[in-house]
Design a protein around this motif. Structure first.
Motif, short mmCIF file in Angstrom:
data_model
loop_
_atom_site.label_atom_id
_atom_site.label_comp_id
_atom_site.label_asym_id
_atom_site.label_seq_id
_atom_site.Cartn_x
_atom_site.Cartn_y
_atom_site.Cartn_z
N THR A 158 0.84 -1.20 0.00
CA THR A 158 0.00 0.00 0.00
C THR A 158 0.87 1.25 0.00
O THR A 158 1.94 1.27 0.61
CB THR A 158 -0.94 0.04 1.22
OG1 THR A 158 -1.70 1.25 1.18
CG2 THR A 158 -0.15 0.00 2.53
N ASP A 159 0.39 2.29 -0.68
CA ASP A 159 1.07 3.58 -0.63
C ASP A 159 0.36 4.56 0.30
O ASP A 159 0.71 5.73 0.35
CB ASP A 159 1.16 4.19 -2.05
CG ASP A 159 2.38 3.70 -2.81
OD1 ASP A 159 3.42 3.46 -2.16
OD2 ASP A 159 2.29 3.54 -4.04
N ASP A 160 -0.64 4.08 1.01
CA ASP A 160 -1.39 4.93 1.93
C ASP A 160 -0.52 5.25 3.14
O ASP A 160 -0.22 4.37 3.96
CB ASP A 160 -2.67 4.21 2.37
CG ASP A 160 -3.61 5.10 3.16
OD1 ASP A 160 -3.13 6.00 3.88
OD2 ASP A 160 -4.83 4.87 3.09
N GLU A 161 -0.08 6.50 3.25
CA GLU A 161 0.83 6.88 4.34
C GLU A 161 0.19 6.66 5.70
O GLU A 161 0.88 6.33 6.67
CB GLU A 161 1.26 8.34 4.18
CG GLU A 161 2.23 8.55 3.04
CD GLU A 161 2.88 9.92 3.09
OE1 GLU A 161 2.36 10.80 3.82
OE2 GLU A 161 3.91 10.10 2.41
N ARG A 162 -1.11 6.87 5.79
CA ARG A 162 -1.79 6.67 7.08
C ARG A 162 -1.71 5.22 7.51
O ARG A 162 -1.47 4.92 8.68
CB ARG A 162 -3.25 7.11 6.95
CG ARG A 162 -3.98 7.15 8.30
CD ARG A 162 -5.42 7.51 8.11
NE ARG A 162 -6.09 7.73 9.38
CZ ARG A 162 -7.39 7.66 9.55
NH1 ARG A 162 -8.19 7.39 8.53
NH2 ARG A 162 -7.93 7.88 10.74
N VAL A 163 -1.88 4.31 6.57
CA VAL A 163 -1.80 2.88 6.88
C VAL A 163 -0.38 2.52 7.31
O VAL A 163 -0.18 1.78 8.28
CB VAL A 163 -2.23 2.04 5.66
CG1 VAL A 163 -1.94 0.55 5.90
CG2 VAL A 163 -3.71 2.25 5.38
#
Length: 505
Positions: A420-425
């Motif tokens: 994933t590239d989702d920084e929050r994740v």
């Protein structure tokens, strides 16, 4: 109103039959075990986004929860980072509760019955674990272990923040005594043969686990009896580790077995996809470790095998001891509390500096470790100073392909679910497990955690993720909400007060 028979009574009855000499110690341990589980539960009630809690009203040394149905729940001021059993009772509309299972049952919120049963088993199993210690104390003044599995056996109370810290549904008392690492028994793994032609093998499966065209798959005896309902043709002695289903072989490697029982929060099998991806994940871990300048090592998966079913599969991994010199000790972070070392503020700050530096560097590369106290281990020098880290089990990390690409690292062959590239994740994964889990548990209180972080943070690498760590609420898994939300997929999260809020750097 009729009350169901309690888990405590069931355990006492079984214990009287299989180990009567332990019964009085078990009974004596029950109040402390209830308080340990209740303290974990109170943390969840105080901080998790539970839909039936309308608002929270802190007072001087107390906390009142106003429920949506008009009732009030009253208890002590809650420290989300405290690990001792400081909550001995709470009051629901004036009625006092010392039993966490009874409290949840009488809260009568959705899905509470199953969760209350888990908490009853958690308290009873925790009392059984405490009763089984040689002198009733996890550390007991014993000399520091020489062998890696002995460190794992010193962790008696289980997960430091999960109310289901010792819940082992499906395990009888006799099975808990035989297989629980805190009871320090040797476990005989069943070696179940599978024809090599229909066995998926990844990596280098040990030659001693092959026999005349067959692959010998190590199976946990609980799995053999309750799920496969068959015995192996031979057995292999091993020592159970903290996760219960992973065991240390006498020759050194660790074996992760399939164990189709829910431990703490979920059933964790070994899927065909996990076996297939094991070699690629292991190689990925080696590449990562090589970029940390010796701060962190990742144990290699030597081989994995399955007959195509998650019920019959195993992984063979390096022991973390492979990364310690003869005069050093390597132990899970969860076992640090048994050493007395975290009592020193300077030691705790040094450990926090080491762990956060390694975690932030890897996150900048694009990898968020699930660095809780079981997966993360520390190498101590002869004086007890923290020198390096070892990480095991890459199954639940998260990797950001865009960040990795900037550093010339490919994600080929890695499971799609961890990419994933989702920084929050990515930040949630690392910060929640490392700061809200491992470091908080070692510190044991919000005040100690804040002091350690304030001392260490000035020396941390100034990565793009550091401002989020310092300035935003700290994310942690909402472990109780997850248990009360059986239909929800994936992790649910809570936000804790950042121990560094208001600090100046």
């Amino acid at each position: 109103m009729h009350r169901p028979r309690t888990a405590e009574a069931e355990v006492a009855e079984e214990l009287a039959a299989v180990r009567p000499g332990l019964l009085s110690r078990y009974t004596a341990a029950l109040p402390g075990a209830r308080a340990a589980v209740l303290s974990r539960l109170w943390r969840a009630l105080a901080y998790e986004p539970l839909p039936w809690v309308e608002r929270r009203e802190p007072g001087r040394g107390s906390l009142v929860l106003r429920l949506r149905d008009g009732r009030r729940l009253h208890g002590p001021a809650a420290d989300p980072y405290r690990t001792d059993a400081y909550v001995t009772a709470v009051r629901l509309d004036g009625a006092a509760y010392t039993d966490p299972a009874a409290l949840v049952r009488d809260l009568a919120v959705p899905h509470c019955s199953a969760f209350a049963a888990e908490l009853g088993h958690s308290a009873a199993s925790a009392a059984l674990a405490r009763a089984g210690q040689p002198d009733g104390d996890p550390a007991g003044g014993r000399a520091w272990p020489r062998r890696d599995w002995e460190w794992e056996q010193r962790v008696v109370d289980g997960h430091p923040f999960h109310p289901g810290c010792r819940s082992r549904p499906g395990f009888s008392v006799a099975e808990q005594l035989a297989y629980g690492p805190e009871h320090r028994q040797v476990v005989e793994l069943e070696l179940v043969p599978v024809p090599a032609a229909r066995c998926l093998v990844a990596g280098e499966w040990p030659p001693e686990l092959r026999d005349a065209g067959r692959v010998l798959v190590p199976v946990h005896p609980w799995q053999a009896a309750h799920v496969l309902k068959r015995r192996g043709e031979a057995r292999l002695a091993a020592h159970p580790l903290m996760s219960l289903r992973t065991l240390a072989l006498p020759a050194g490697p660790h074996v992760k077995t399939a164990l189709s029982a829910r431990l703490t929060s979920s059933v964790r099998d070994i899927s065909v996809a996990s076996v297939t991806a094991s070699a690629a994940l292991s190689a990925f871990g080696e590449e990562l470790a090589a970029r940390t300048d010796g701060l962190l090592h990742v144990t290699r998966t030597l081989g994995a095998a399955t007959d195509g079913s998650p019920d019959l599969a195993a992984l063979v991994r390096e022991s973390p001891a492979a990364y310690a010199a003869p005069d050093e000790r390597v132990l899970p972070v969860a076992a640090l509390a048994t050493t007395g070392l975290p009592g020193s503020a300077a030691w705790l700050a040094g450990f926090a500096r080491l762990a956060l530096t390694a975690g932030l560097r890897l996150l900048e590369l694009g990898v968020a470790l699930e660095a809780h106290g079981q997966n993360l281990l520390v190498v101590l020098d002869p004086s007890g100073a923290p020198r390096r880290l070892v990480y095991r089990d890459l199954a639940d990390i998260r990797v950001g392909p865009s960040r990795l690409a900037r550093h010339g690292i490919a994600v080929t062959g890695l499971p799609a679910r961890i990419v994933t590239d989702d920084e929050r994740v990515l930040r949630r994964k690392l910060f929640g497990s490392l700061v809200g889990g491992a470091l908080a548990a070692v510190a044991g209180s919000g005040a100690a955690l804040r002091e350690a972080l304030e001392t260490s943070v000035r020396d941390l690498p100034r990565t793009p993720d550091l401002p989020a760590l310092l300035g935003e609420p700290l994310p942690v898994k909402a472990l109780t909400l997850m248990r009360l939300s059986p239909g929800a997929a994936g992790d649910l999260w809570a936000e804790l007060p950042n121990p560094l809020h208001g600090a100046e750097f």
